[in-house]
Scaffold this motif. Sequence first.
Motif, PDB file in Angstrom:
ATOM      1  N   PHE A  12      27.018  82.248  56.999  1.00 19.50           N
ATOM      2  CA  PHE A  12      26.894  83.406  56.124  1.00 19.50           C
ATOM      3  C   PHE A  12      26.285  82.854  54.842  1.00 19.50           C
ATOM      4  O   PHE A  12      26.911  82.016  54.190  1.00 19.50           O
ATOM      5  CB  PHE A  12      28.260  84.054  55.871  1.00 19.50           C
ATOM      6  CG  PHE A  12      28.856  84.646  57.122  1.00 19.50           C
ATOM      7  CD1 PHE A  12      28.316  85.786  57.705  1.00 19.50           C
ATOM      8  CD2 PHE A  12      29.943  84.034  57.746  1.00 19.50           C
ATOM      9  CE1 PHE A  12      28.846  86.316  58.874  1.00 19.50           C
ATOM     10  CE2 PHE A  12      30.481  84.565  58.912  1.00 19.50           C
ATOM     11  CZ  PHE A  12      29.928  85.711  59.465  1.00 19.50           C
ATOM     12  N   ALA A  17      30.537  79.295  58.777  1.00 14.81           N
ATOM     13  CA  ALA A  17      31.847  79.798  59.218  1.00 14.81           C
ATOM     14  C   ALA A  17      32.219  79.172  60.555  1.00 14.81           C
ATOM     15  O   ALA A  17      33.390  78.896  60.828  1.00 14.81           O
ATOM     16  CB  ALA A  17      31.810  81.314  59.334  1.00 14.81           C
ATOM     17  N   SER A  37      43.718  80.282  57.390  1.00  6.90           N
ATOM     18  CA  SER A  37      42.871  81.413  57.037  1.00  6.90           C
ATOM     19  C   SER A  37      41.492  80.912  56.631  1.00  6.90           C
ATOM     20  O   SER A  37      41.374  79.924  55.911  1.00  6.90           O
ATOM     21  CB  SER A  37      43.543  82.150  55.874  1.00  6.90           C
ATOM     22  OG  SER A  37      42.821  83.289  55.588  1.00  6.90           O
ATOM     23  N   GLY A  38      40.455  81.562  57.145  1.00  5.98           N
ATOM     24  CA  GLY A  38      39.086  81.180  56.778  1.00  5.98           C
ATOM     25  C   GLY A  38      38.510  80.053  57.606  1.00  5.98           C
ATOM     26  O   GLY A  38      37.407  79.585  57.340  1.00  5.98           O
ATOM     27  N   SER A  39      39.232  79.589  58.643  1.00  6.37           N
ATOM     28  CA  SER A  39      38.737  78.443  59.406  1.00  6.37           C
ATOM     29  C   SER A  39      37.685  78.837  60.440  1.00  6.37           C
ATOM     30  O   SER A  39      37.105  77.969  61.085  1.00  6.37           O
ATOM     31  CB  SER A  39      39.899  77.701  60.065  1.00  6.37           C
ATOM     32  OG  SER A  39      40.657  78.575  60.857  1.00  6.37           O
ATOM     33  N   GLY A  40      37.474  80.152  60.635  1.00 10.72           N
ATOM     34  CA  GLY A  40      36.395  80.582  61.526  1.00 10.72           C
ATOM     35  C   GLY A  40      36.850  81.174  62.856  1.00 10.72           C
ATOM     36  O   GLY A  40      36.025  81.439  63.738  1.00 10.72           O
ATOM     37  N   LYS A  41      38.157  81.422  62.993  1.00  8.04           N
ATOM     38  CA  LYS A  41      38.690  81.906  64.271  1.00  8.04           C
ATOM     39  C   LYS A  41      38.105  83.262  64.661  1.00  8.04           C
ATOM     40  O   LYS A  41      37.622  83.441  65.773  1.00  8.04           O
ATOM     41  CB  LYS A  41      40.232  82.026  64.191  1.00  8.04           C
ATOM     42  CG  LYS A  41      40.929  80.758  63.740  1.00  8.04           C
ATOM     43  CD  LYS A  41      42.437  80.930  63.679  1.00  8.04           C
ATOM     44  CE  LYS A  41      42.955  81.933  62.667  1.00  8.04           C
ATOM     45  NZ  LYS A  41      42.743  81.561  61.258  1.00  8.04           N
ATOM     46  N   THR A  42      38.166  84.208  63.720  1.00  9.68           N
ATOM     47  CA  THR A  42      37.669  85.555  64.030  1.00  9.68           C
ATOM     48  C   THR A  42      36.166  85.538  64.261  1.00  9.68           C
ATOM     49  O   THR A  42      35.659  86.203  65.163  1.00  9.68           O
ATOM     50  CB  THR A  42      38.038  86.522  62.886  1.00  9.68           C
ATOM     51  OG1 THR A  42      39.453  86.579  62.809  1.00  9.68           O
ATOM     52  CG2 THR A  42      37.490  87.913  63.130  1.00  9.68           C
ATOM     53  N   THR A  43      35.457  84.740  63.471  1.00 12.71           N
ATOM     54  CA  THR A  43      34.008  84.646  63.656  1.00 12.71           C
ATOM     55  C   THR A  43      33.698  84.154  65.071  1.00 12.71           C
ATOM     56  O   THR A  43      32.846  84.714  65.764  1.00 12.71           O
ATOM     57  CB  THR A  43      33.390  83.711  62.596  1.00 12.71           C
ATOM     58  OG1 THR A  43      33.771  84.182  61.309  1.00 12.71           O
ATOM     59  CG2 THR A  43      31.879  83.672  62.689  1.00 12.71           C
ATOM     60  N   HIS A 195      47.759  83.028  63.625  1.00 15.66           N
ATOM     61  CA  HIS A 195      48.111  82.168  62.499  1.00 15.66           C
ATOM     62  C   HIS A 195      49.372  81.398  62.826  1.00 15.66           C
ATOM     63  O   HIS A 195      49.751  80.483  62.131  1.00 15.66           O
ATOM     64  CB  HIS A 195      48.548  83.058  61.325  1.00 15.66           C
ATOM     65  CG  HIS A 195      47.469  83.404  60.404  1.00 15.66           C
ATOM     66  ND1 HIS A 195      46.913  84.637  60.366  1.00 15.66           N
ATOM     67  CD2 HIS A 195      46.861  82.674  59.452  1.00 15.66           C
ATOM     68  CE1 HIS A 195      46.002  84.662  59.434  1.00 15.66           C
ATOM     69  NE2 HIS A 195      45.944  83.484  58.867  1.00 15.66           N
TER      70      HIS A 195
HETATM   71  N1  LIG Z   1      30.492  89.029  57.303  1.00 18.81           N
HETATM   72  C1  LIG Z   1      30.738  87.983  56.541  1.00 18.81           C
HETATM   73  N2  LIG Z   1      30.028  87.728  55.422  1.00 18.81           N
HETATM   74  C2  LIG Z   1      30.276  86.633  54.672  1.00 18.81           C
HETATM   75  N3  LIG Z   1      31.241  85.728  54.925  1.00 18.81           N
HETATM   76  C3  LIG Z   1      31.989  85.932  56.018  1.00 18.81           C
HETATM   77  C4  LIG Z   1      31.797  87.061  56.874  1.00 18.81           C
HETATM   78  N4  LIG Z   1      32.704  86.983  57.888  1.00 18.81           N
HETATM   79  C5  LIG Z   1      33.427  85.875  57.646  1.00 18.81           C
HETATM   80  N5  LIG Z   1      33.007  85.238  56.546  1.00 18.81           N
HETATM   81  C6  LIG Z   1      33.554  83.985  55.997  1.00 18.81           C
HETATM   82  O1  LIG Z   1      33.607  83.026  57.035  1.00 18.81           O
HETATM   83  C7  LIG Z   1      34.794  82.262  56.965  1.00 18.81           C
HETATM   84  C8  LIG Z   1      35.543  82.341  58.268  1.00 18.81           C
HETATM   85  O2  LIG Z   1      36.076  83.643  58.411  1.00 18.81           O
HETATM   86  P1  LIG Z   1      36.951  84.073  59.656  1.00 18.81           P
HETATM   87  O3  LIG Z   1      37.314  85.503  59.478  1.00 18.81           O
HETATM   88  O4  LIG Z   1      36.239  83.682  60.899  1.00 18.81           O
HETATM   89  O5  LIG Z   1      38.224  83.147  59.471  1.00 18.81           O
HETATM   90  P2  LIG Z   1      39.622  83.214  60.204  1.00 18.81           P
HETATM   91  O6  LIG Z   1      39.933  81.817  60.613  1.00 18.81           O
HETATM   92  O7  LIG Z   1      39.600  84.242  61.274  1.00 18.81           O
HETATM   93  O8  LIG Z   1      40.558  83.649  58.999  1.00 18.81           O
HETATM   94  P3  LIG Z   1      41.850  84.624  59.003  1.00 18.81           P
HETATM   95  O9  LIG Z   1      42.905  83.846  59.705  1.00 18.81           O
HETATM   96  O10 LIG Z   1      42.125  84.785  57.548  1.00 18.81           O
HETATM   97  O11 LIG Z   1      41.463  85.873  59.706  1.00 18.81           O
HETATM   98  C9  LIG Z   1      35.579  82.803  55.775  1.00 18.81           C
HETATM   99  O12 LIG Z   1      35.356  81.960  54.674  1.00 18.81           O
HETATM  100  C10 LIG Z   1      34.983  84.174  55.547  1.00 18.81           C
HETATM  101  O13 LIG Z   1      35.051  84.519  54.195  1.00 18.81           O
END
Ligand SMILES: Nc1ncnc2c1ncn2[C@@H]1O[C@H](COP(=O)(O)OP(=O)(O)OP(=O)(O)O)[C@@H](O)[C@H]1O
Length: 354
Positions: A12, A17, A37-43, A195
């Motif tokens: 991004f 991510a 949180s923010g480690s990229g799991k959802t991405t 989490h």
């Molecule tokens: N659409 C987007 N635009 C910009 N940054 C993004 C976008 N989606 C995710 N990010 C960033 O990418 C990183 C990973 O996000 P992600 O949601 O994959 O983390 P996560 O491990 O699922 O976190 P959580 O446990 O908080 O859901 C984060 O820093 C987030 O801010």
Amino acid sequence: MSIVIDHVSRHFETFAAVNDLSLDIAEGELLALLGPSGSGKTTLLRLIAGLDFPDSGRIIIDGRDATNLPAGERRIGFVFQHYALFRHMTVRENVDFGMRVMPSSRRPSRSERRERVERLLGTVQLAGLGDRFPAQLSGGQRQRVALARALAIRPSVLLLDEPFGALDAAVRRDLRRWLRQLHEELAVTTVFVTHDQEEALEVADRIVVMNAGRIEQSGTPTEVEARPATAFMHSFLGGANRFAVEVHGGVASVAGQPLPRDAVTLAEGIGDGAAQGFVRAHDLLPLVAGTPGAYAVGRLDHVVAHGGTVRAEFATPDGRSVEAEIARDEWERLALTRGQSIGLGIRRMAVFPE
Ligand SMILES: Nc1ncnc2c1ncn2[C@@H]1O[C@H](COP(=O)(O)OP(=O)(O)OP(=O)(O)O)[C@@H](O)[C@H]1O
């Protein structure tokens, strides 16, 4: 179906991510993605689902390059934490929804759909509640409807993003157990994001821990629990006490006292100098005065008894707090009172560069 994630990155702006990540998920596997949180799991989950696309790398689903395939063509079912059911539709209509919107060439017949919905309601233990509306269900029941809805399209892969995140602890525990059983019955390749370590350890065949868009460690729950491979893993899994360590010629010392070599695992390639040592709570031993092998002194701060074990928190002279976990009968033998000081021994320590 199997999934191969091959050197996948998703940026991004300039932020990675998901960063050059590779992972093979076997057919029928139940895999937990764990990480801060923010480690990229959802991405990563969205990339597998086809809701988002990588900048580089490939995603192979069942041997077929699916990197650029849209979500609708991947036969993937998903459930998110706040997966809103359609409020104006009954449970039965909600479960039917995914099939109803399929292109007519693939859509099952009306009678087949009806039969599938009833069967699924049985599977998720909601038989008899098909005519209710979502507002007439508990949170746990709603999540099970969401799962039934995801399963109705006969997905080849099921993706769950914190599916039980919003529910209270007791309901979560029940649903976890239930998810495990459901997976044993259906054997759909399943990836779920959480989490919650305990949830991952209890439910998954394999755990993948993510950190800053990469895989930090992957293994069975037992492997990950028993052998955290990095300093990050020790901190992330929690329950580990961190000590300042000096390493010299392969020997680690705490507060100037060398530890026996067989009590220490040194990170590969670690050189001489300052390092950090992790001691898990059950490897930190409160020792009665006069016992040799105390590496630190702690003042008893707080005690929590849980079943047959006791977790005791000690304040060390350098102002840190360390935690020991020991059997209740051993604890009682020590007969410590709050504020009292005692020696702390180290049974095992993992040492990493600072
Ligand atoms: N659409 C987007 N635009 C910009 N940054 C993004 C976008 N989606 C995710 N990010 C960033 O990418 C990183 C990973 O996000 P992600 O949601 O994959 O983390 P996560 O491990 O699922 O976190 P959580 O446990 O908080 O859901 C984060 O820093 C987030 O801010």
